[in-house]
Design an enzyme around this catalytic site. Sequence first.
Site, PDB file in Angstrom:
ATOM      1  NE  ARG A  35      -3.926  -1.993   0.043  1.00  0.00           N
ATOM      2  CZ  ARG A  35      -5.086  -2.046   0.675  1.00  0.00           C
ATOM      3  NH1 ARG A  35      -5.510  -1.057   1.374  1.00  0.00           N
ATOM      4  NH2 ARG A  35      -5.837  -3.122   0.540  1.00  0.00           N
ATOM      5  NE  ARG A  39      -7.764   4.384   1.839  1.00  0.00           N
ATOM      6  CZ  ARG A  39      -8.514   3.593   2.581  1.00  0.00           C
ATOM      7  NH1 ARG A  39      -9.786   3.843   2.719  1.00  0.00           N
ATOM      8  NH2 ARG A  39      -7.990   2.545   3.207  1.00  0.00           N
ATOM      9  NE  ARG A  48     -10.228   5.982  -4.526  1.00  0.00           N
ATOM     10  CZ  ARG A  48     -11.494   6.298  -4.382  1.00  0.00           C
ATOM     11  NH1 ARG A  48     -12.083   7.084  -5.233  1.00  0.00           N
ATOM     12  NH2 ARG A  48     -12.181   5.824  -3.368  1.00  0.00           N
ATOM     13  CG  ASP A  84      -8.189  -4.236  -4.615  1.00  0.00           C
ATOM     14  OD1 ASP A  84      -7.441  -3.809  -3.732  1.00  0.00           O
ATOM     15  OD2 ASP A  84      -9.213  -4.903  -4.374  1.00  0.00           O
ATOM     16  CE1 TYR A 161     -12.622  -8.784   0.842  1.00  0.00           C
ATOM     17  CE2 TYR A 161     -10.599 -10.059   0.690  1.00  0.00           C
ATOM     18  CZ  TYR A 161     -11.291  -8.941   1.127  1.00  0.00           C
ATOM     19  OH  TYR A 161     -10.636  -7.978   1.861  1.00  0.00           O
TER      20      TYR A 161
HETATM   21  O1  CP3 Z   1       0.329   0.315  -3.207  1.00  0.00           O
HETATM   22  C1  CP3 Z   1       0.033  -0.888  -3.311  1.00  0.00           C
HETATM   23  O2  CP3 Z   1       0.263  -1.743  -2.429  1.00  0.00           O
HETATM   24  C2  CP3 Z   1      -0.526  -1.395  -4.617  1.00  0.00           C
HETATM   25  C3  CP3 Z   1      -1.874  -1.640  -4.737  1.00  0.00           C
HETATM   26  C4  CP3 Z   1      -2.727  -2.542  -3.852  1.00  0.00           C
HETATM   27  C5  CP3 Z   1      -4.042  -2.177  -3.484  1.00  0.00           C
HETATM   28  N1  CP3 Z   1      -4.623  -3.232  -2.875  1.00  0.00           N
HETATM   29  C6  CP3 Z   1      -4.659  -0.884  -3.772  1.00  0.00           C
HETATM   30  C7  CP3 Z   1      -5.839  -0.479  -3.004  1.00  0.00           C
HETATM   31  C8  CP3 Z   1      -2.504  -3.827  -3.374  1.00  0.00           C
HETATM   32  C9  CP3 Z   1      -1.245  -4.677  -3.440  1.00  0.00           C
HETATM   33  C10 CP3 Z   1      -3.721  -4.258  -2.769  1.00  0.00           C
HETATM   34  C11 CP3 Z   1      -3.922  -5.600  -2.184  1.00  0.00           C
HETATM   35  C12 CP3 Z   1      -5.157  -5.896  -1.455  1.00  0.00           C
HETATM   36  N2  CP3 Z   1      -6.428  -5.471  -1.716  1.00  0.00           N
HETATM   37  C13 CP3 Z   1      -5.239  -6.805  -0.382  1.00  0.00           C
HETATM   38  C14 CP3 Z   1      -4.083  -7.583   0.153  1.00  0.00           C
HETATM   39  C15 CP3 Z   1      -3.204  -6.738   0.967  1.00  0.00           C
HETATM   40  C16 CP3 Z   1      -3.649  -6.535   2.345  1.00  0.00           C
HETATM   41  O3  CP3 Z   1      -3.852  -5.365   2.723  1.00  0.00           O
HETATM   42  O4  CP3 Z   1      -3.774  -7.546   3.038  1.00  0.00           O
HETATM   43  C17 CP3 Z   1      -6.577  -6.881   0.034  1.00  0.00           C
HETATM   44  C18 CP3 Z   1      -7.117  -7.717   1.165  1.00  0.00           C
HETATM   45  C19 CP3 Z   1      -7.319  -6.046  -0.825  1.00  0.00           C
HETATM   46  C20 CP3 Z   1      -8.786  -5.817  -0.806  1.00  0.00           C
HETATM   47  C21 CP3 Z   1      -9.103  -4.405  -0.551  1.00  0.00           C
HETATM   48  N3  CP3 Z   1      -8.954  -3.387  -1.472  1.00  0.00           N
HETATM   49  C22 CP3 Z   1      -9.618  -3.845   0.647  1.00  0.00           C
HETATM   50  C23 CP3 Z   1      -9.913  -4.632   1.906  1.00  0.00           C
HETATM   51  C24 CP3 Z   1      -9.788  -2.476   0.417  1.00  0.00           C
HETATM   52  C25 CP3 Z   1     -10.442  -1.470   1.291  1.00  0.00           C
HETATM   53  C26 CP3 Z   1      -9.831  -1.193   2.557  1.00  0.00           C
HETATM   54  C27 CP3 Z   1      -8.541  -0.440   2.425  1.00  0.00           C
HETATM   55  O5  CP3 Z   1      -7.615  -0.775   3.154  1.00  0.00           O
HETATM   56  O6  CP3 Z   1      -8.495   0.516   1.656  1.00  0.00           O
HETATM   57  C28 CP3 Z   1      -9.302  -2.210  -0.898  1.00  0.00           C
HETATM   58  C29 CP3 Z   1      -9.206  -0.899  -1.541  1.00  0.00           C
HETATM   59  C30 CP3 Z   1      -7.848  -0.465  -2.019  1.00  0.00           C
HETATM   60  N4  CP3 Z   1      -6.923  -1.243  -2.643  1.00  0.00           N
HETATM   61  C31 CP3 Z   1      -7.342   0.871  -1.944  1.00  0.00           C
HETATM   62  C32 CP3 Z   1      -6.092   0.861  -2.584  1.00  0.00           C
HETATM   63  C33 CP3 Z   1      -5.176   2.033  -2.839  1.00  0.00           C
HETATM   64  C34 CP3 Z   1      -8.062   2.069  -1.342  1.00  0.00           C
HETATM   65  C35 CP3 Z   1      -9.134   2.458  -2.270  1.00  0.00           C
HETATM   66  C36 CP3 Z   1      -9.462   3.907  -2.165  1.00  0.00           C
HETATM   67  O7  CP3 Z   1      -8.793   4.696  -2.837  1.00  0.00           O
HETATM   68  O8  CP3 Z   1     -10.416   4.237  -1.465  1.00  0.00           O
END
Ligand code: CP3
Length: 368
Positions: A35, A39, A48, A84, A161
């Site tokens: 991440r 955000r 965003r 994602d 999921y």
């Molecule tokens: O910077 C990075 O790491 C690259 C991109 C990336 C995202 N998601 C972008 C994202 C990666 C590698 C992920 C993986 C991901 N997504 C996981 C595994 C990693 C972990 O945290 O265990 C999981 C479980 C998800 C599913 C997911 N996507 C969730 C649970 C959420 C919402 C909660 C949260 O933490 O934001 C997302 C949304 C998401 N994925 C965002 C981003 C930048 C935020 C979205 C936004 O802009 O509102």
Amino acid sequence: MMSEPPPGEPLWVQSPFMKAARKEPTPWTPVWFMRQAGRYLPEYRRLRSQIPFLQLCKTPSLCAEVMVRTVERLRVDAAILFSDLLVILEPMGLRLEYPVGEGPVFHNFLQSPHEVDRLLELDSLEELDFVLEAVRLTRSALPEHIPLIGFAGAPFTLASYAIEGQGGSHFRRTKSFMYSDPGAWQTLMERLARAVARFLNGQIQAGAQAVQLFDSWVGCLGPDDYCCYVLPYTRAVLEAITQHTPVIHFTTGNPALLPLVRQAGGQVIGVDWRIRLDEAWQTIGYDRAIQGNLDPVVLLAQQDLIRRRVQEILQQAGSRTGHIFNLGHGVLPQTPVENVMALVNMVHELSASKAGSESPSTWFSPSE
Ligand code: CP3
């Protein structure tokens, strides 16, 4: 200084990240973050405010821009594809939504084991071409010495999921599915394992230098259940990955799983903060590289505390080759950007002085 690369060999081959993944000595400990583009970054939040998250994921040029700018700003040693974990489930028949202010949701999740065939075989990567295009564009826009990490969810985390419809807390439905109908569970996990392997190999072919398999929620299981219901499928994914591409196998939540995570495979094992790094490495075995393991909440603290914690982790890694510095999980949205940037510098400076080499941070002027 780095020696001249052999003619024709891309610069990323000898990057500290790739060397650490191969357990070769590095001039400093490479560092990147899960991440890292997210955000906590004001420029990401600005973007965003103009585009919904899923649409952003489906616009490869923006995905590339977000990650390349983040890498420039943070000066991390590796980029991860901006995408994602859940997009793979759409072509498999699940409808994905990211409601504003909430985590992701699938409305048509699998209500019972009888519905297992509603999760379709991923026969081709055609509908995921936007991800592969993001890999191609990110690769071509990144500096050549920065490796690009592709990624996918591991079968268990994706299954959770598909069955819960969202991120669960106790995974009651997922476990009940697994216990009540082992045959349907096997069908589901084999289908996911094939899909994930195909997807990761597609990303490698499109230009990723390494891949990370995220088993983010598997820590809810005990070792015996992991062994029986997860390990064979994760192993099948890892055995199917294109040879010579390093794989980071990441889990969180339960250090008791580490000996089994090792057995499932991965040249690099990702660990969280619930176990000391030295103890984790001893458990995993020194023939594997390790990634981790600062608690992301430490980044909300004062920089002198952050520095102490970095020093402790580097000390625990000792003089062994094969440590990639990371957080134990993703950067939290509340994290001050300056702390993330300071952390990169700390890892570089402290590890370079330990290795007796020049820190990459000295290549840039501190006022930048
Ligand atoms: O910077 C990075 O790491 C690259 C991109 C990336 C995202 N998601 C972008 C994202 C990666 C590698 C992920 C993986 C991901 N997504 C996981 C595994 C990693 C972990 O945290 O265990 C999981 C479980 C998800 C599913 C997911 N996507 C969730 C649970 C959420 C919402 C909660 C949260 O933490 O934001 C997302 C949304 C998401 N994925 C965002 C981003 C930048 C935020 C979205 C936004 O802009 O509102």
